[in-house]
Design an enzyme around this catalytic site. Structure first.
Site, mmCIF file in Angstrom:
data_model
loop_
_atom_site.group_PDB
_atom_site.id
_atom_site.type_symbol
_atom_site.label_atom_id
_atom_site.label_comp_id
_atom_site.label_asym_id
_atom_site.label_seq_id
_atom_site.Cartn_x
_atom_site.Cartn_y
_atom_site.Cartn_z
ATOM 1 C CB CYS A 113 36.968 22.723 70.738
ATOM 2 S SG CYS A 113 37.073 24.460 70.235
ATOM 3 C CE LYS B 86 39.038 25.809 73.511
ATOM 4 N NZ LYS B 86 38.257 26.431 72.464
ATOM 5 C CG ASP C 35 35.268 25.513 73.936
ATOM 6 O OD1 ASP C 35 36.080 25.445 74.878
ATOM 7 O OD2 ASP C 35 35.609 25.815 72.783
#
Ligand SMILES: [Zn+2]
Length: 212
Positions: A142, A98, A12
């Site tokens: 994450c 995601k 990310d």
């Protein structure tokens, strides 16, 4: 020295997770040069590079407005969901999305899918990857969940300490996340542990110039 069977996974590196973004992480953007250096070193060795992105719908239980924890961030196809403009990816890099479902948090990269709806674990199997080098945003979400899942799947895992930053809803969340990852069996490393590949092969016939 990196050999085959290794892959880089960066979570990310998106505008919304950097300062000024919807869920800006303090110094989140400062990891980008290190991320780029890791990407380059893996790509130079023909090792696969995986990049995940949060790719949320407008309405999702992930967001505060619909019962979740977070302000709205990384809504698919918005500016905030784009990768940081200084991120440099080779065309071979595999982007996985995601958190697309309205009921999902999907912190782990093992809940992320490529354009053909192939999941990370499946792709890693195809490449024959057994070791994962994981960094990105955020250490305490994450990255942590991806590392813990990778260990559960049996991968050897290294956390890239100089290429990750935490949200730190509580001040020690990142420190605690690293402790949990190490306790679960992950190792750590930094860029200094991977030698850069020289751009051109060294010419042996070229002798050093004498100093004047
Ligand atoms: Zn999210």
């Amino acid at each position: 020295m990196l050999k085959l069977k290794k892959a880089l996974l960066i979570a990310d590196p998106q505008i919304d997770f950097c300062p000024g973004g919807a869920l800006g992480i303090k110094d989140g953007d400062k990891i980008i040069p290190a991320v780029n250096a890791y990407v380059r070193r893996f790509a130079q060795r023909q090792l696969p590079v995986f990049i995940t992105r949060d790719w949320h719908p407008r309405r999702t239980k992930h967001f505060k407005a619909y019962g979740g924890v977070w302000p709205r961030h990384c809504v698919h196809d918005t500016k905030g969901a784009a990768f940081h403009p200084k991120l440099r990816l080779p065309k071979e890099a595999i982007v996985l999305s995601k958190g697309m479902g309205p009921e999902e948090d999907s912190y782990s990269a093992f809940h992320a899918y490529d354009n053909n709806h192939k999941g990370l674990h499946h792709l890693l199997q195809i490449f024959g990857v057994t070791e994962l080098y994981i960094g990105g945003l955020a250490t305490d979400y994450c990255v942590k969940y991806s590392v813990l899942d990778a260990l559960k799947y049996g991968y050897k895992v290294y956390v890239l300490l100089d290429a990750t930053k935490g949200v730190n809803l509580k001040p020690r969340d990142s420190v605690e996340a690293v402790r949990q990852m190490l306790a679960a069996g992950a190792g750590t490393m930094t860029l200094a542990d991977i030698a850069p590949v020289p751009k051109k092969p060294q010419r042996q016939e070229k002798s050093k110039r004498p100093r004047h």
